[in-house]
Design a protein around this motif. Sequence first.
Motif, PDB file in Angstrom:
ATOM      1  N   SER A  65       9.375 -10.077   6.628  1.00 33.47           N
ATOM      2  CA  SER A  65       9.259  -8.864   7.447  1.00 33.47           C
ATOM      3  C   SER A  65       8.259  -7.909   6.826  1.00 33.47           C
ATOM      4  N   LEU A  66       7.678  -7.116   7.705  1.00 38.85           N
ATOM      5  CA  LEU A  66       6.806  -6.028   7.272  1.00 38.85           C
ATOM      6  C   LEU A  66       7.655  -4.760   7.283  1.00 38.85           C
ATOM      7  N   TYR A  67       7.501  -3.946   6.274  1.00 41.12           N
ATOM      8  CA  TYR A  67       8.361  -2.755   6.135  1.00 41.12           C
ATOM      9  C   TYR A  67       7.454  -1.540   6.042  1.00 41.12           C
TER      10      TYR A  67
ATOM     11  N   ARG B  77      -7.668   0.261   9.354  1.00 44.03           N
ATOM     12  CA  ARG B  77      -7.538  -1.108   8.861  1.00 44.03           C
ATOM     13  C   ARG B  77      -7.675  -1.133   7.352  1.00 44.03           C
ATOM     14  N   SER B  78      -6.944  -2.038   6.720  1.00 41.79           N
ATOM     15  CA  SER B  78      -7.051  -2.125   5.263  1.00 41.79           C
ATOM     16  C   SER B  78      -8.292  -2.928   4.902  1.00 41.79           C
ATOM     17  N   ARG B  79      -8.877  -2.565   3.782  1.00 39.57           N
ATOM     18  CA  ARG B  79     -10.017  -3.357   3.300  1.00 39.57           C
ATOM     19  C   ARG B  79      -9.470  -4.638   2.685  1.00 39.57           C
TER      20      ARG B  79
ATOM     21  N   TRP C 153       0.841  -1.182   0.000  1.00 38.71           N
ATOM     22  CA  TRP C 153       0.000   0.000   0.000  1.00 38.71           C
ATOM     23  C   TRP C 153       0.881   1.237   0.000  1.00 38.71           C
ATOM     24  N   GLN C 154       0.633   2.144  -0.923  1.00 39.32           N
ATOM     25  CA  GLN C 154       1.289   3.442  -0.843  1.00 39.32           C
ATOM     26  C   GLN C 154       0.223   4.504  -1.057  1.00 39.32           C
ATOM     27  N   PHE C 155       0.430   5.671  -0.459  1.00 41.08           N
ATOM     28  CA  PHE C 155      -0.625   6.674  -0.361  1.00 41.08           C
ATOM     29  C   PHE C 155      -0.263   7.859  -1.244  1.00 41.08           C
ATOM     30  N   ARG C 156      -0.854   7.864  -2.443  1.00 39.67           N
ATOM     31  CA  ARG C 156      -0.567   8.946  -3.392  1.00 39.67           C
ATOM     32  C   ARG C 156      -1.836   9.607  -3.881  1.00 39.67           C
TER      33      ARG C 156
ATOM     34  N   GLU D  36       2.140   9.810   9.944  1.00 36.50           N
ATOM     35  CA  GLU D  36       2.194   9.902   8.484  1.00 36.50           C
ATOM     36  C   GLU D  36       2.755   8.582   7.960  1.00 36.50           C
ATOM     37  N   ILE D  37       2.128   8.062   6.937  1.00 41.65           N
ATOM     38  CA  ILE D  37       2.585   6.785   6.372  1.00 41.65           C
ATOM     39  C   ILE D  37       2.883   6.996   4.892  1.00 41.65           C
ATOM     40  N   ASP D  38       4.103   6.692   4.497  1.00 40.09           N
ATOM     41  CA  ASP D  38       4.484   6.817   3.088  1.00 40.09           C
ATOM     42  C   ASP D  38       4.044   5.560   2.330  1.00 40.09           C
ATOM     43  N   PHE D  39       4.548   4.434   2.783  1.00 42.91           N
ATOM     44  CA  PHE D  39       4.118   3.179   2.166  1.00 42.91           C
ATOM     45  C   PHE D  39       4.281   2.050   3.162  1.00 42.91           C
ATOM     46  N   ILE D  40       3.589   0.954   2.871  1.00 42.90           N
ATOM     47  CA  ILE D  40       3.704  -0.283   3.675  1.00 42.90           C
ATOM     48  C   ILE D  40       4.011  -1.395   2.694  1.00 42.90           C
ATOM     49  N   GLY D  41       5.055  -2.157   3.008  1.00 44.87           N
ATOM     50  CA  GLY D  41       5.434  -3.220   2.073  1.00 44.87           C
ATOM     51  C   GLY D  41       5.961  -4.442   2.796  1.00 44.87           C
TER      52      GLY D  41
END
Lengths: 300, 268
Positions: free
Chosen positions: A184-186, A163-165, A102-105, A276-281
Motif C-alpha cells: 500500500s501507498l501511505y 511529480r517526484s524526480r 518522501w517527507q517535506f522538512r 498539504e503533504i506531510d510525508f509519503i511512504g
Amino acid sequence: MAVAVVLLSGAPFHGGCCRHKVFLSLLGPLLSNSKLYSSYRRPGAEPKKKLSWQNADFSFKKSIDHLKTQLSLLTKETQDYLQGPGGHPLSQHVLEQTRVLWQFRSQEDLNKWVISSDVEIGGKSKVYIKLGRNNQAALLYGTLNTEVPRDGETKYSGYCSMRSRPAVGSFNRKKYYDWSNFNSLYLRVRGDGRPWMVNIYTDPYFSHQKDDLYSYFMFTRGGPYWEEIKIPFSKFFFSSRGRVQDNQHPVWLDKASFLTLGLTIGDKVDGPFQLEIDFIGLLNDRAHREEFAYETYDKN
Amino acid sequence: FTTSLLLGTTMTISSNHWIMAWAGLEINTLAILPMISKSHHPRAIEAATKYFLTQATASALLLFSSMINAWQTGQWDITQLTNPTSCLILTSAIAMKLGLVPFHFWFPEVLQGAPLTTGLLLSTLMKFPPITLLYMTSPSLNPTVLTFMAILSTALGGWMGLNQTQIRKILAFSSISHLGWMTIIISYNPKVTLVNFYLYALMTTATFLTLNSTKASKLSTLMTTWTKAPALNAALLLTLLSLAGLPPLTGFLPKWLIIQELTKQDMA
C-alpha cells in the motif's frame, strides 16, 4: 552519410577550393542557430535560444569536482551493497512493514519534486510549491483554469501536477529499489476537498511502453484535520497515453527503478486548490489480501 | 509450444549439419516466446522482447560462424569447425545463448519477467542445445577465451546474486555461475561438463517446482512458507545447499571433479 560521401567525392571535379564549401554546407545547420525540424512552437512553450549541446559547460575545474562527487557516491553505493539490499541488513528488508519515501522538512526535500501545469500546452493554470508552516509539510497550491488554449488542436485543458524526480545513483545510473514487500501507498495529507489522482510511472525498458501509467484517485476532505490515506497498489489501474486499457495488469514493484510518483489535479473545476503533504511512504498492510482489483477473470 | 520446444531441442542435439542445429535453436526461441509473455503484463512483454533480441542476435552469429567455416573448408559438419574466426564467433554466439559473462545481462531480467514454470524451462531445457553444440565443438574452441568467460561468469554470478531479493533473479545468477563452472572444463574433459549440466538441471528443476507449489517469488514470501509446507521447505533447503555445492550433497560432486581435472591441467 552516403549523400555526404557522394558530395565530398564530387568536389574534386569542381576543384579543391569548393570542398570546404561543401563541408560548410553540410555542417551549416549544426553551426547556425536554425532548427533542423519544423519551426512550429506550441503556445506556452518558451522559444529555444540555445541548442542543447551549446548549453554544455566545459569547465575543467567543475568537471573534476563533478567526478569527485560521483566517485564518492560510487564508494557509498559499494559500501551499501556490502551491507545488504538497499543498504540495509537483510533482516531489516524482510521484517520491514513501513518505509517513509518522501517527507517535506527542508528545501532539499522540495527539490526532489517537479511541479508542472497545463502552461506546457498553452493553458492558464498556476501551480506553486513551498514549505508549510514550521517546515513540517509541503504546500502545493495554485489555481486551476480549464480554459482551452486556442491553438486549433487542443480540446481539453486544466491540470496541475507534482511529480517526484527519479532517483539516480553515481554517474547518473538508474537506482533500483525493491518495493515488493509493501502492498500500500501511505500518504498523510490535508486537502481542500478536491479529488486528486495519484500516478505511478514505472520506467520501462522499451520505448513503446513509455506512455504506460498506473493511476488511482485520492479524495481529500477539507478541514483542519490531517488525514492518513492508504491506497493499496492492487487498486491502481493501468492506462496508456491517458486512456484506460482493456487489458489490466497490477503494478510490479520489484524493479522500482525510475519509478516516479505524481499527484495530479484535473477535476474540471475552475478555482484555487491547496494540498498539504506531510510525508509519503509505503505500508505492508497484512489485512489487505487482494492481489488485483480488476479483470481477474479468465478472458477468452 | 512444449512440443515445439522438444522438437527444436531434439533437432539441435541430434544434428550434424549447422543448418539443422540453427533451425532447432530458432524453433526453440520462437516456441518459448509465447510462454514468457503468457500473462501479457508489460514486464512479461519486455522480457520476451529482450529474449528474442538476444537469441536472434546469437543465432545470427552462429549462422555467420558456420558460413565462414563452410566458405573456408567447404563443409557444414558441426564437429569439423576448424577456422579460427569461426571458432571465435561461435564462442560468442554460444555465450550469448547461454548467458555467459559478458553476454549475461538479459538473463536475470528475462527470468524475472517470466512465470516460474517458464523460468524452469529457460534455465534447463533452453540451455541444453547450446551446451550440446559447445560439447561437439569443444576441441576446436580457444581454451583461453572459454576460461576467461568462465571465471568471470562464476565470479559475477556469485557477487551479483548477493543482494537480490527476488528469487528468480537469484536463480538466474546461480545459473550464470554454474554455466561458468561448466564452461571452464569443457576444453579439457567435456564429459564432466555434461555431468555438471545434468545435476544442475535436476537441482534447478527441484527448486523451481518447489517454489511454484508454494508460489514464492520473493525472499519475504519464502520466509513464511515453512508454516504451509514444512517438509517441502526442508527439502528446498537441502536442494539450495546442493546447488551451492556444499558437501556431502550431490551438487559438490561436479565441482570436485572440475577442480580435480583443472589440477591435472595445472590450472587450480
